[in-house]
Structure formats: C-alpha cells, structure tokens
Design a protein around this motif. Structure first.
Motif, PDB file in Angstrom:
ATOM      1  N   UNK A  10     -22.321  -5.910 -42.702  1.00 27.98           N
ATOM      2  CA  UNK A  10     -23.006  -5.865 -41.409  1.00 27.98           C
ATOM      3  C   UNK A  10     -23.085  -7.249 -40.773  1.00 27.98           C
ATOM      4  N   UNK A  11     -23.441  -8.258 -41.561  1.00 26.92           N
ATOM      5  CA  UNK A  11     -23.514  -9.623 -41.042  1.00 26.92           C
ATOM      6  C   UNK A  11     -22.132 -10.115 -40.603  1.00 26.92           C
ATOM      7  N   UNK A  12     -21.119  -9.772 -41.362  1.00 23.31           N
ATOM      8  CA  UNK A  12     -19.757 -10.163 -40.983  1.00 23.31           C
ATOM      9  C   UNK A  12     -19.352  -9.490 -39.678  1.00 23.31           C
ATOM     10  N   UNK A  13     -19.701  -8.221 -39.524  1.00 16.40           N
ATOM     11  CA  UNK A  13     -19.385  -7.496 -38.292  1.00 16.40           C
ATOM     12  C   UNK A  13     -20.048  -8.161 -37.093  1.00 16.40           C
ATOM     13  N   UNK A  14     -21.288  -8.583 -37.262  1.00 20.65           N
ATOM     14  CA  UNK A  14     -22.002  -9.260 -36.177  1.00 20.65           C
ATOM     15  C   UNK A  14     -21.338 -10.595 -35.837  1.00 20.65           C
ATOM     16  N   UNK A  17     -18.123 -10.061 -33.882  1.00 19.81           N
ATOM     17  CA  UNK A  17     -18.439  -9.809 -32.472  1.00 19.81           C
ATOM     18  C   UNK A  17     -18.796 -11.115 -31.759  1.00 19.81           C
ATOM     19  N   UNK A  18     -19.558 -11.966 -32.415  1.00 20.75           N
ATOM     20  CA  UNK A  18     -19.924 -13.256 -31.826  1.00 20.75           C
ATOM     21  C   UNK A  18     -18.690 -14.139 -31.634  1.00 20.75           C
ATOM     22  N   UNK A  19     -17.786 -14.107 -32.579  1.00 19.62           N
ATOM     23  CA  UNK A  19     -16.549 -14.886 -32.465  1.00 19.62           C
ATOM     24  C   UNK A  19     -15.701 -14.384 -31.302  1.00 19.62           C
ATOM     25  N   UNK A  20     -15.684 -13.089 -31.089  1.00 18.26           N
ATOM     26  CA  UNK A  20     -14.926 -12.536 -29.964  1.00 18.26           C
ATOM     27  C   UNK A  20     -15.502 -13.026 -28.642  1.00 18.26           C
ATOM     28  N   UNK A  21     -16.820 -13.017 -28.522  1.00 13.72           N
ATOM     29  CA  UNK A  21     -17.469 -13.494 -27.301  1.00 13.72           C
ATOM     30  C   UNK A  21     -17.131 -14.964 -27.079  1.00 13.72           C
ATOM     31  N   UNK A  75      -4.761 -12.252 -31.750  1.00 16.92           N
ATOM     32  CA  UNK A  75      -6.124 -12.416 -32.255  1.00 16.92           C
ATOM     33  C   UNK A  75      -7.138 -11.474 -31.649  1.00 16.92           C
ATOM     34  N   UNK A  76      -7.101 -11.328 -30.339  1.00 15.01           N
ATOM     35  CA  UNK A  76      -8.095 -10.472 -29.677  1.00 15.01           C
ATOM     36  C   UNK A  76      -7.931  -9.024 -30.128  1.00 15.01           C
ATOM     37  N   UNK A  77      -6.705  -8.561 -30.169  1.00 11.71           N
ATOM     38  CA  UNK A  77      -6.468  -7.181 -30.624  1.00 11.71           C
ATOM     39  C   UNK A  77      -6.935  -6.992 -32.061  1.00 11.71           C
ATOM     40  N   UNK A  78      -6.671  -7.982 -32.920  1.00 14.68           N
ATOM     41  CA  UNK A  78      -7.082  -7.877 -34.323  1.00 14.68           C
ATOM     42  C   UNK A  78      -8.608  -7.889 -34.442  1.00 14.68           C
ATOM     43  N   UNK A  83     -13.555  -4.856 -35.425  1.00 15.91           N
ATOM     44  CA  UNK A  83     -14.882  -4.430 -34.996  1.00 15.91           C
ATOM     45  C   UNK A  83     -14.973  -2.905 -34.985  1.00 15.91           C
ATOM     46  N   UNK A  84     -13.940  -2.258 -34.487  1.00 13.57           N
ATOM     47  CA  UNK A  84     -13.919  -0.798 -34.448  1.00 13.57           C
ATOM     48  C   UNK A  84     -13.926  -0.223 -35.861  1.00 13.57           C
ATOM     49  N   UNK A  85     -13.138  -0.821 -36.728  1.00 14.12           N
ATOM     50  CA  UNK A  85     -13.055  -0.370 -38.113  1.00 14.12           C
ATOM     51  C   UNK A  85     -14.419  -0.431 -38.786  1.00 14.12           C
ATOM     52  N   UNK A  86     -15.107  -1.541 -38.626  1.00 15.41           N
ATOM     53  CA  UNK A  86     -16.415  -1.694 -39.261  1.00 15.41           C
ATOM     54  C   UNK A  86     -17.457  -0.791 -38.622  1.00 15.41           C
ATOM     55  N   UNK A  87     -17.397  -0.623 -37.320  1.00 16.07           N
ATOM     56  CA  UNK A  87     -18.364   0.232 -36.638  1.00 16.07           C
ATOM     57  C   UNK A  87     -18.241   1.679 -37.111  1.00 16.07           C
ATOM     58  N   UNK A  88     -17.014   2.115 -37.332  1.00 11.56           N
ATOM     59  CA  UNK A  88     -16.778   3.494 -37.758  1.00 11.56           C
ATOM     60  C   UNK A  88     -16.677   3.635 -39.272  1.00 11.56           C
ATOM     61  N   UNK A  89     -16.658   2.516 -39.972  1.00 12.74           N
ATOM     62  CA  UNK A  89     -16.420   2.471 -41.407  1.00 12.74           C
ATOM     63  C   UNK A  89     -15.160   3.257 -41.764  1.00 12.74           C
ATOM     64  N   UNK A  90     -14.097   2.962 -41.018  1.00 11.87           N
ATOM     65  CA  UNK A  90     -12.789   3.572 -41.232  1.00 11.87           C
ATOM     66  C   UNK A  90     -11.756   2.454 -41.319  1.00 11.87           C
ATOM     67  N   UNK A  91     -10.671   2.706 -42.005  1.00 12.98           N
ATOM     68  CA  UNK A  91      -9.605   1.714 -42.125  1.00 12.98           C
ATOM     69  C   UNK A  91      -8.959   1.486 -40.773  1.00 12.98           C
TER      70      UNK A  91
END
Length: 139
Positions: A10-14, A17-21, A75-78, A83-91
C-alpha cells in the motif's frame, strides 16, 4: 507477515502515485528519489522476502522516471500500469525486463506467458516452425 506485506504494498502504491505526479510536473529527479526511498524502505521491511516483485518494480520505475525522454516513452505507461495493477490487485500486462516473479501473477498466467514466448520464438525461427509442424504431424 501478510499484514506487513499488504502495508508495504500500500505504501509503495502511494509512492508510485506520488512519483507520477512529480514526473508529470517535470520533477523527474524528485520522482526517482521518491521511488528509490520507497525501495530502501521495502528492503528494510520484515516482508522483504515476500516483496521481490515489488522491489523489482520499484527499481524499474525509478530508472524510467529519472529521465524526461524515457519517462515520456515508457515510464508513464509503466507507472500507470503498475498503479492499476496494485489498485486491482491483478497482474499487469506490461512486460518485465527480468524473469523475477511479478506481483499477483498466478501459476496459470505464468504458464500462458511461457506458452506465448515459445510461440513467439517459433515465429521468429521459420526452421524451428517447420520442425515443430513435422513433429505435430508425426512425420
């Protein structure tokens, strides 16, 4: 252990997102620092063994956000895929540059990826394809 791994994820996901911004705002070095800092935190976590895929992802993302051109190309696409993967907990469908396991990848998905890679190699090597066709036909 599961709770710790989820907290780390969860912290990594956050931070992703911060790195993307930051990168979207032109702060590529700052974005890389955010991800590198999170990588260090993951490495120091008690869930380290369970987070190999996350460490690989953070290393990969960090190398892609530090440079404006690289960020725009891949980079942006990755970042968004992660982010999508972690949000959905899917590969994620994005390909990894190493063979380390990715988060949420099931054994069946790994099998499908390997099958796809074998078929792709056959298409690249016509002689191997002819041999495979002969084997399939029993000649």
């Amino acid at each position: 252990m599961e709770v710790e791994r989820e907290r780390v994820r969860l912290e990594a996901t956050q931070d992703i997102a911060a790195a993307r911004v930051a990168a979207d705002g032109g702060e590529h070095a700052g974005a890389a620092r955010i991800l590198e800092s999170r990588l260090k935190a993951v490495e120091q976590s008690s869930a380290t063994g369970a987070c190999e895929a996350l460490k690989e992802e953070l290393q990969d993302l960090s190398s892609r956000v530090g440079d404006r051109r690289e960020y725009q190309q891949t980079g942006r696409a990755r970042l968004l895929a992660g982010m999508s993967s972690h949000a959905q907990q899917r590969a994620s469908a994005s390909s990894s540059t190493t063979k380390a396991p990715r988060a949420y990848l099931t054994p069946k998905m790994e099998e499908m990826v390997e099958t796809s890679r074998r078929q792709s190699r056959k298409r690249k090597h016509p002689d191997g394809q002819l041999t495979q066709i002969k084997l399939d036909l029993g000649d």
